[in-house]
Write a protein that holds these residues in place. Structure first.
Motif, short mmCIF file in Angstrom:
data_model
loop_
_atom_site.label_atom_id
_atom_site.label_comp_id
_atom_site.label_asym_id
_atom_site.label_seq_id
_atom_site.Cartn_x
_atom_site.Cartn_y
_atom_site.Cartn_z
N THR A 22 5.93 -0.57 7.87
CA THR A 22 5.71 0.74 7.26
C THR A 22 7.05 1.43 7.03
O THR A 22 7.95 1.35 7.87
CB THR A 22 4.81 1.60 8.16
N VAL A 52 -5.65 0.09 5.80
CA VAL A 52 -4.46 -0.64 5.35
C VAL A 52 -4.22 -1.93 6.14
O VAL A 52 -3.90 -2.97 5.53
CB VAL A 52 -3.22 0.28 5.37
N SER A 83 0.49 5.53 0.96
CA SER A 83 -0.35 6.56 1.57
C SER A 83 0.39 7.88 1.60
O SER A 83 1.61 7.94 1.45
CB SER A 83 -0.76 6.16 2.99
N ALA A 142 0.83 -1.19 0.00
CA ALA A 142 0.00 0.00 0.00
C ALA A 142 0.87 1.25 0.00
O ALA A 142 2.03 1.23 0.42
CB ALA A 142 -0.92 0.00 1.21
N LEU A 190 3.46 -0.91 3.90
CA LEU A 190 2.90 0.41 3.58
C LEU A 190 4.06 1.35 3.34
O LEU A 190 5.01 1.40 4.13
CB LEU A 190 2.04 0.93 4.73
#
Length: 279
Positions: free
Chosen positions: A190, A122, A111, A109, A130
């Motif tokens: 992340t 998510v 963002s 993902a 992410l």
């Protein structure tokens, strides 16, 4: 731009595909959703964005649509006008934008920050990581007045990416209450996107490391015409590939607190192993 709708009423949820004309996986996911015509609990808007580029099989016609949500694109560019129309179409919605990549086989993902909708959506998607592009998101769809999550569904042009795109779309529609069912959150590694990694002029490029896995200082991470490129400092590769970009390999990344956990817990995972999110 083609817009369809499932359900009655004014949609507050949208799925966007075909931002880039050489990434058909999202379009195939949207077409499958239309063909399924599932019973929905709230309406959803399905958008196929750059039909002209899709018809030609090219990334864009005049300018990259995902860099056209700003003032730096000529006013007569096809994608400048399309960006304005697309921003109007998804205004006020929670939207999933589906892409594919040349850098990583497993979905991840993207963002623009860690807003509430990112925290909510998510961790419930089948993604390996992410990437937060908050400082590098200029001109992207994120500039629209909508709550947006992007996903890279897999390798560009692959059947796996098309299957993943459909799975991710259905997961997103479940999280947002369009489709019935429950979703289970997971902790997602992340990364902050950092500086681009330039490519020296060459005819042939190679990449020797995996995205989202730490590259140590002094490690050879790529080559240009056989000449090794060595890391000056440790970094985590993001969107790294031999030929995904014309003038750069990808980006240097840094781990951030994992999504799906409290920021005070820290980033306790700094690599992502290869796995099939379609399984």
């Amino acid at each position: 731009m083609r817009v369809a709708q499932l359900g009655e009423g004014t949609p507050e949820v949208a799925v966007v595909a075909g931002i880039h004309g050489d990434e058909p996986c999202g379009v195939r996911a949207v077409e499958r959703l239309e063909a399924d015509d599932p019973a929905v609990e709230r309406p959803v808007k399905l958008v196929v964005a750059n039909e002209r580029a899709l018809d030609r099989g090219v990334r864009y016609v005049d300018a990259d649509l995902n860099r056209s949500f700003g003032e730096d694109v000529p006013e007569d560019a096809h994608e400048r006008r399309l960006a304005e129309a697309l921003a109007d179409e998804i205004e006020g919605t929670t939207a999933l934008s589906i892409h594919s990549t040349q850098s990583h086989a497993d979905p991840f993902a993207v963002s623009d920050g860690r807003q509430e909708h990112v925290q909510r959506i998510v961790p419930r998607l089948s993604v390996a990581a992410l990437v937060d592009v908050e400082e590098f998101g200029g001109g992207r769809l994120f500039a629209a007045d909508a709550d947006i999550v992007e996903v890279e569904a897999g390798l560009q042009g692959s059947e796996t990416a098309a299957e993943n795109a459909y799975t991710l779309a259905r997961e997103f529609l479940t999280v947002t209450g369009v489709l019935p069912g429950d979703t289970v959150p997971r902790e997602i590694p992340t990364f902050h996107m950092g500086e681009p990694i330039p490519k020296p002029p060459a005819d042939e490029y190679e990449v020797f490391v995996e995205n989202f896995q730490r590259v140590e200082e002094g490690e050879t991470f790529a080559a240009a015409d056989g000449d090794p490129l060595v890391a000056d400092d440790p970094f985590w590769p993001v969107l790294l590939s031999p030929y995904g970009y014309e003038n750069q390999f990808g980006y240097e990344g840094e781990p951030a607190p994992n999504i799906g956990q409290s920021p005070s817990e820290g980033a306790n995972s700094t690599s992502v192993s290869s796995r099939s999110s379609a399984q």
